[in-house]
Scaffold this motif. Structure first.
Motif, PDB file in Angstrom:
ATOM      1  N   LEU A 153       0.519  -1.379   0.040  1.00  0.00           N
ATOM      2  CA  LEU A 153       0.181  -0.276   0.012  1.00  0.00           C
ATOM      3  C   LEU A 153       0.956   1.516  -0.267  1.00  0.00           C
ATOM      4  N   ASP A 154       2.076   0.742   1.041  1.00  0.00           N
ATOM      5  CA  ASP A 154       3.140   2.165   0.753  1.00  0.00           C
ATOM      6  C   ASP A 154       3.312   2.230  -0.367  1.00  0.00           C
ATOM      7  N   GLU A 155       4.090   1.441  -1.449  1.00  0.00           N
ATOM      8  CA  GLU A 155       4.217   1.691  -2.262  1.00  0.00           C
ATOM      9  C   GLU A 155       3.851   2.134  -3.390  1.00  0.00           C
ATOM     10  N   GLU A 156       2.245   2.206  -3.417  1.00  0.00           N
ATOM     11  CA  GLU A 156       1.288   1.996  -4.305  1.00  0.00           C
ATOM     12  C   GLU A 156       0.456   3.583  -3.440  1.00  0.00           C
ATOM     13  N   ILE A 157       0.660   3.996  -3.182  1.00  0.00           N
ATOM     14  CA  ILE A 157       0.125   5.275  -2.259  1.00  0.00           C
ATOM     15  C   ILE A 157      -0.825   6.551  -3.056  1.00  0.00           C
ATOM     16  N   ASP A 158       0.332   7.046  -4.199  1.00  0.00           N
ATOM     17  CA  ASP A 158      -0.973   7.646  -4.698  1.00  0.00           C
ATOM     18  C   ASP A 158      -1.946   6.614  -5.624  1.00  0.00           C
ATOM     19  N   PHE A 159      -1.655   5.727  -5.837  1.00  0.00           N
ATOM     20  CA  PHE A 159      -2.776   5.153  -6.853  1.00  0.00           C
ATOM     21  C   PHE A 159      -3.704   4.512  -6.098  1.00  0.00           C
ATOM     22  N   VAL A 160      -3.673   4.428  -4.311  1.00  0.00           N
ATOM     23  CA  VAL A 160      -4.785   3.969  -3.618  1.00  0.00           C
ATOM     24  C   VAL A 160      -5.772   4.885  -3.439  1.00  0.00           C
ATOM     25  N   LYS A 161      -4.790   5.938  -3.093  1.00  0.00           N
ATOM     26  CA  LYS A 161      -5.566   7.559  -3.647  1.00  0.00           C
ATOM     27  C   LYS A 161      -6.633   7.933  -4.071  1.00  0.00           C
ATOM     28  N   LEU A 162      -5.583   7.326  -5.367  1.00  0.00           N
ATOM     29  CA  LEU A 162      -6.649   7.774  -6.240  1.00  0.00           C
ATOM     30  C   LEU A 162      -8.270   6.813  -6.288  1.00  0.00           C
ATOM     31  N   ARG A 163      -7.760   4.971  -6.389  1.00  0.00           N
ATOM     32  CA  ARG A 163      -9.186   4.337  -6.299  1.00  0.00           C
ATOM     33  C   ARG A 163      -9.865   4.538  -5.363  1.00  0.00           C
ATOM     34  N   LEU A 164      -9.561   5.296  -3.980  1.00  0.00           N
ATOM     35  CA  LEU A 164     -10.783   5.337  -3.111  1.00  0.00           C
ATOM     36  C   LEU A 164     -11.492   6.589  -3.610  1.00  0.00           C
ATOM     37  N   ARG A 165     -10.642   7.076  -3.885  1.00  0.00           N
ATOM     38  CA  ARG A 165     -11.648   9.089  -4.516  1.00  0.00           C
ATOM     39  C   ARG A 165     -12.426   8.298  -5.704  1.00  0.00           C
ATOM     40  N   GLU A 166     -11.890   7.555  -6.600  1.00  0.00           N
ATOM     41  CA  GLU A 166     -12.262   7.143  -7.551  1.00  0.00           C
ATOM     42  C   GLU A 166     -13.771   6.384  -6.921  1.00  0.00           C
ATOM     43  N   GLU A 167     -13.693   5.224  -6.399  1.00  0.00           N
ATOM     44  CA  GLU A 167     -14.767   4.925  -5.827  1.00  0.00           C
ATOM     45  C   GLU A 167     -15.545   4.910  -4.850  1.00  0.00           C
TER      46      GLU A 167
END
Length: 170
Positions: A110-124
């Motif tokens: 999750l830390d390695e992909e934190i920007d992607f995590v934030k993007l997908r959470l906001r998209e959802e």
């Protein structure tokens, strides 16, 4: 032969702007921008973000009740301040992932992909609140190919105008 060069199988064709194309190899883009690559980890993040957001939008996560979605507001676009992915949201998502054995995600991933995590959470959450179209706009706003295309628009306009001026003089 480099990845953007094609075999010169057919006759040379010159565009109005002077670029030469050869038949048989397809069209090589002027600007080559690689799309986002979806690794297995990113696929698992997408699925976990979806599952987590179902609870978030239902108002089931303590301390995040303001993210509850009572009904979809169709036709509305999300503002930057709508449904921000705060540190509290991220920490709650990390805790969700820790207890979700199906995701097989680690905190390090999750830390390695934190920007992607934030993007997908906001998209959802934007999808839950405003519709699939609004969620898709969240993704498009960060898509590297879309962003590069927007940067190139002024150059394309200048090129079109110069060609138009040349053809009107000639």
């Amino acid at each position: 032969m480099s990845p953007t060069q094609h075999a010169q199988n057919g006759p040379a064709v010159k565009t109005a702007a002077g670029r030469v194309f050869y038949g048989g190899g397809g069209i090589t883009p002027d600007v080559d921008v690689k799309p986002l690559i979806f690794s297995p980890t990113k696929q698992r993040i997408v699925e976990s973000a979806f599952q987590f957001t179902r609870q978030l939008a239902a108002g089931l996560l303590p301390g995040l009740e303001s993210y509850k979605v009572d009904k979809v507001q169709y036709g509305k676009n999300a503002k930057g301040s709508d449904y921000p992915i705060t540190d509290r949201v991220l920490e709650t998502f990390r805790n969700f992932v820790r207890t979700d054995t199906e995701s097989q995600l680690t905190p390090a991933q999750l830390d390695e992909e934190i920007d992607f995590v934030k993007l997908r959470l906001r998209e959802e959450i934007v999808t839950a609140a405003y519709s699939n179209d609004a969620g898709a706009r969240v993704l498009l706003d960060s898509d590297p190919q879309v962003l590069r295309a927007l940067e190139a628009l002024p150059d394309a306009k200048r090129l079109a105008e110069s060609i138009r001026n040349e053809t009107s003089r000639g």
